[in-house]
Design a protein around this motif. Sequence first.
Motif, PDB file in Angstrom:
ATOM      1  N   ILE A  40       0.797  -1.242  -0.071  1.00  0.00           N
ATOM      2  CA  ILE A  40       0.062   0.187   0.053  1.00  0.00           C
ATOM      3  C   ILE A  40       0.937   1.260   0.175  1.00  0.00           C
ATOM      4  O   ILE A  40       0.701   2.067  -0.729  1.00  0.00           O
ATOM      5  CB  ILE A  40      -0.942   0.110   1.080  1.00  0.00           C
ATOM      6  N   ALA A  44       0.960   4.233  -2.837  1.00  0.00           N
ATOM      7  CA  ALA A  44       0.366   5.404  -2.553  1.00  0.00           C
ATOM      8  C   ALA A  44       1.501   6.464  -2.815  1.00  0.00           C
ATOM      9  O   ALA A  44       1.301   7.525  -3.458  1.00  0.00           O
ATOM     10  CB  ALA A  44       0.067   5.561  -0.988  1.00  0.00           C
ATOM     11  N   VAL A 224      -4.831   1.455  -1.531  1.00  0.00           N
ATOM     12  CA  VAL A 224      -3.965   2.690  -1.871  1.00  0.00           C
ATOM     13  C   VAL A 224      -5.087   3.860  -2.137  1.00  0.00           C
ATOM     14  O   VAL A 224      -4.640   5.165  -1.471  1.00  0.00           O
ATOM     15  CB  VAL A 224      -3.323   2.423  -3.066  1.00  0.00           C
ATOM     16  N   VAL A 573      -2.129  -1.142  -9.602  1.00  0.00           N
ATOM     17  CA  VAL A 573      -1.793  -0.005  -9.027  1.00  0.00           C
ATOM     18  C   VAL A 573      -1.233   1.087 -10.133  1.00  0.00           C
ATOM     19  O   VAL A 573      -1.607   2.291 -10.177  1.00  0.00           O
ATOM     20  CB  VAL A 573      -0.834  -0.018  -7.991  1.00  0.00           C
TER      21      VAL A 573
END
Lengths: 703, 703
Positions: A40, A44, A224, A573
Amino acid sequence: MLSLIFGAAVAALLVALFLGSRVLAGSTGTDAMRRISDAIKQGAEAYLSRQNRTIGMLAVFVAIGIYLVYHGQAGANPSRTAMWTTISFVLGAGCSVIAGYSGMWISIRANIRTAAAAEKGLNAGLQMAVRAGAVSGFIVMAMNLLGIGGLYAFLTGVVHILPQEVPLQIVGYGFGASFVALFAQLGGGIYTKAADVGADLVGKVEAGIPEDDPRNPAVIADLVGDNVGDCAGRGADIFESTAAETIGVMILAGGSALFPVFGIQGILFPLVVIALGLLCSVVGVFTVSVKEGGDPMSGLNRGFYVTGVLAMIAFWFATQKLLTPLASSGIVAPHASTYYFYCGLLGLGTSLAFVYITQYYTESKYRPVKAIADASKTGPATTIIEGLAVGLECTAVPVIVMVCAIVGSYFLGKASGIEPGHVGMLGPAGYIMAMDVFGPIADNAGGIVEMGECGEDIRKSTDVLDAVGNTTKALTKGYAIGTAALAAFLLFSAFMDAVREHTHTAFDTVNLAKPTVFAGALLGAMLVFLFSSFAIRAVGRAAFDVIEAVRKQFREKPGIMAGTELPDYAACVDIVTRGALRQMIAPGLLAVGAPIAVGLAFRAFITAADPTAAAEGVAAFLMVATIAGILMALLLNNAGGAWDNAKKYIETGVNGGKGSEAHKAAVVGDTVGDPFKDTAGPSLHVLIKLLATVTLVMAPLFL
Amino acid sequence: MLSLIFGAAVAALLVALFLGSRVLAGSTGTDAMRRISDAIKQGAEAYLSRQNRTIGMLAVFVAIGIYLVYHGQAGANPSRTAMWTTISFVLGAGCSVIAGYSGMWISIRANIRTAAAAEKGLNAGLQMAVRAGAVSGFIVMAMNLLGIGGLYAFLTGVVHILPQEVPLQIVGYGFGASFVALFAQLGGGIYTKAADVGADLVGKVEAGIPEDDPRNPAVIADLVGDNVGDCAGRGADIFESTAAETIGVMILAGGSALFPVFGIQGILFPLVVIALGLLCSVVGVFTVSVKEGGDPMSGLNRGFYVTGVLAMIAFWFATQKLLTPLASSGIVAPHASTYYFYCGLLGLGTSLAFVYITQYYTESKYRPVKAIADASKTGPATTIIEGLAVGLECTAVPVIVMVCAIVGSYFLGKASGIEPGHVGMLGPAGYIMAMDVFGPIADNAGGIVEMGECGEDIRKSTDVLDAVGNTTKALTKGYAIGTAALAAFLLFSAFMDAVREHTHTAFDTVNLAKPTVFAGALLGAMLVFLFSSFAIRAVGRAAFDVIEAVRKQFREKPGIMAGTELPDYAACVDIVTRGALRQMIAPGLLAVGAPIAVGLAFRAFITAADPTAAAEGVAAFLMVATIAGILMALLLNNAGGAWDNAKKYIETGVNGGKGSEAHKAAVVGDTVGDPFKDTAGPSLHVLIKLLATVTLVMAPLFL
């Protein structure tokens, strides 16, 4: 006063440092949990740095534009004004980036520690999440004090600009803050909902696996998203609300009507109120706790009430001390400060009322959510119809509250004997921000526990915290739209004032009966509709990319569903990151470009007899866009929140419970509500203020 | 001029009589068809007479209220003004009832004859439906000429009121028309969609039987709904648009600025334009035809273009003859009439642009509908999201068109050397109305053919006519919102004028920068949201009654599904009737009561220095409600239309065709869109004008 302002900022930063170190000292749980948390964190940070790069590039163009606009102006010392407006824009943008980043920085570290602390008990988990939220809240507020206070101190002390001229030199700070906040909220909002909707549609609906299932390749992107959307986005949003409101008050206090009355005290008044409010928030955060088996919400509410009452008392002293007319003004108004205190109370009351109304429309114990849950029995169509009816309806009471506040403070201000008042309330923002960041931390902690295969006990604690987090997120959204509305009213007046200062005319009329002004109003309302369309559609487009990517992984790696092969989380992501950044450009540019385009087009209506025709059209544009924006944001936020909670309400076993036809219908409602409540709605909060700050900064263009 | 006005009205009525007798002379098909047609006729007449009774009772209260308001006023001869305002209200309401009834009367007789004519060929069916539509269109327009022209003739000739004072005596006529139109559109809209949604949900979704299946107990109610909603409702709507716009122009022409310039000619100008336009519409209707196998739409378009070009030429002569300044005025403005002609052209252009934009957003050959159909592939949630994005987006271009029209006509009017112009276009309304009524007749004919078990050939013809009917309904809705917007602008100015006449002040500013005025604006926008919520929810509630009733019949009469037992159609008709009448009260009273309540509350802000504070607040309320109303109506109409056609597009075989998952998702979109496009959207058209007429009539209350 400056020492109080800077002192409070430094004190809050020290507390943030202390709390942050305590948070970081917490346990980080098992290896399995750490793996997820690291993924995560990585996602992020990668997103935010790319987002900031994109925003940075856009900001450079805007900064150059601002410099050129001001440099070409007549008047005394245009290049000095150009320089300081540009510098303050860059500074505001920079602080906004830091505000957003700080929220996310602590959040991606606190999520796993909250999960681990929840093992020790509910209170440990609650305090971990709240204190982490406070770190971000305090940094955001301190940034405001240091940024605006610092600019003021430097410009008066070093550059030797007169205090009353400073506010119009630093409007760029507010615009910079709004500019970054808009893109951060848009990008983050698109990211979080594209990942969420994409993961849900392909995971829950197509593949039939539960939410947060580690086999879903988009699940990390979803987690995220909570951080970059809710923490980073909201951090920038609240930072910008406070900055815009502060500068709005400063401009009014520095204007020719008020400056002779209150002097420098009036200009520094908003900063003093924020400084005191920040100290109150510090106290409030430390009172949050919950007994084992108790309701964490009441602990959070206690903190809020403590903060609120203290902030009110502090506000009283600030008005008494700073808003009493100077002897030199020759004005005798012994009760003026008291009337202005009442104006502030009205502002606080408005924000509170918004929070309670939000609660009524989005919590499952009241009629609206129940009605939606009942409508789910007859399928998705009636679920959607009822939800939209709720969203449309929920605008009524907030508007009536706002009307009372606006009219009330106007008459209070008049009664003070000095000048009509303006609603505004900056006090407990630090605490609110802490409550807001609490939500995604708890949400993430739940996700980590779910994916990290932890015990049933932790799960129960994190589930409770997660539920409370959903409530606080909804409530702070109510607070945010309330303050956005109040900030907008201040900024109208500031805009009128700025035009007066620039043109030396008595610009005090925005006459809707003039066709050109009416045209501006029409365009303002339309902008809100078009912007919402762009924001909602952006989520759909980015989500579609996610769906395609997940389908591809399921196709190419058949082992994923069997549990023998790990999905490629990073690929998802990356796809959401690129999608969100691409999709945020169009609505962002629309928001920044539209008021400028309208102002430039309306210059065609300027005549010798009506030199402010364009400024008047822009003012109508701004005011009616604000009206439409508030209504639309209420509609989108509350319909979305109500659908979400109707689904959760059915999951408690009502109307057939999980898996029933009613539940399936409610899931459709929830999915429709996602881009409403987490992308378009919050972006509208920012839009409202951005329109005001961009017109303020660009005012010389319209003259 | 009066002889031209009355002559045209009588001529149109004679043509309507002739066409009506031709329609009635048509074959009524087989016994099976007659049984169904009789059931529809019975249901529709029963509903309308009960609706009119309810509206009549409400109207009595309003009439008494109007009398009391005016009777208590100061000024010359208050009781005469009170009497004529009340009489004109009653007359306007009565004419509106007749306008609505006439549309339905011919429609429930023409549906079966269209079905029977379709057996002879497409052209016979088309001409039957169009001519029946024309009967209603001509009666509606003639009613306007006779009502307003008659009042004018009587008041000047018999009561000896000065011509320039007449318009303010007969504003009640416009309010009466709006009042009935609002309830008729609301009641009819709720009826038609409650029956439709209820029948679909319980028939298609639960019982799995096709649309229009005679086993569905709600199927007759559904067919009745097409008549009472689309014919009766739209008839009252178009009647009222024309009446309101006419009276708006008459008030401006009778004002102290324009009356000295154009005299009586200016006051009668709008009636002359309508009279000429009506004659052009008669010609247009007779040019409609289609070759066997051709596209009926091109036949209808030909009729429209013929009407439009003729109306434009007639408008040119009317402006040249009537809008040249009188020699007595001392004003020399040789090109004034030409500039006003251009203003009219702008109005016509705006209406046309609205029609084309509607086409773009709701027809399956363009991007928006295709995008919704594609979004259906990922389920109902994405279908709804994309549809709402389309609805929000579709407000942009119409607003830009309107801004150009408003600003353009303002400058054209200024260029004329007399007074800023006002957009407005009344010409082809008669033809438009004929096209509009065509839709439900074709729809009903299809239903009768479906249920009457007729041959495949007729069915093909009626299917083609039905599809064309859907298009014309969408297009005339575009025209209706366009004219509603234009009428609203006229009525603002009329309101300002009325306040000036009442107060003898220079009331020409609606200053949004005043907090009280801003509060009025905020409340205006909110009313639109709340009203939409009421209207949408009313459909849901009434539909729920239908669903319960149908379920009961299925339960109690198991033979229905087997085809051995006849359902009790009348019971469903009765339930929808009661439901619709009950549900129309709340939104209707909200619409009438809100502007009065706001005006009365704002009287608190009146001071000696600001005697028009309340009127100014009401004006802002009205203007911003109009802005929000136009945007919301566009959103609701076009999103609804786009969903409808996305479903139809998929039914042609795209994305899996009928029965696929995409189709199921599209059906959800269509159902959500039903109350949008046929209840809330069209009711907003009426709301916009009702707000203007109610504030006009109640203006003395706010002073």
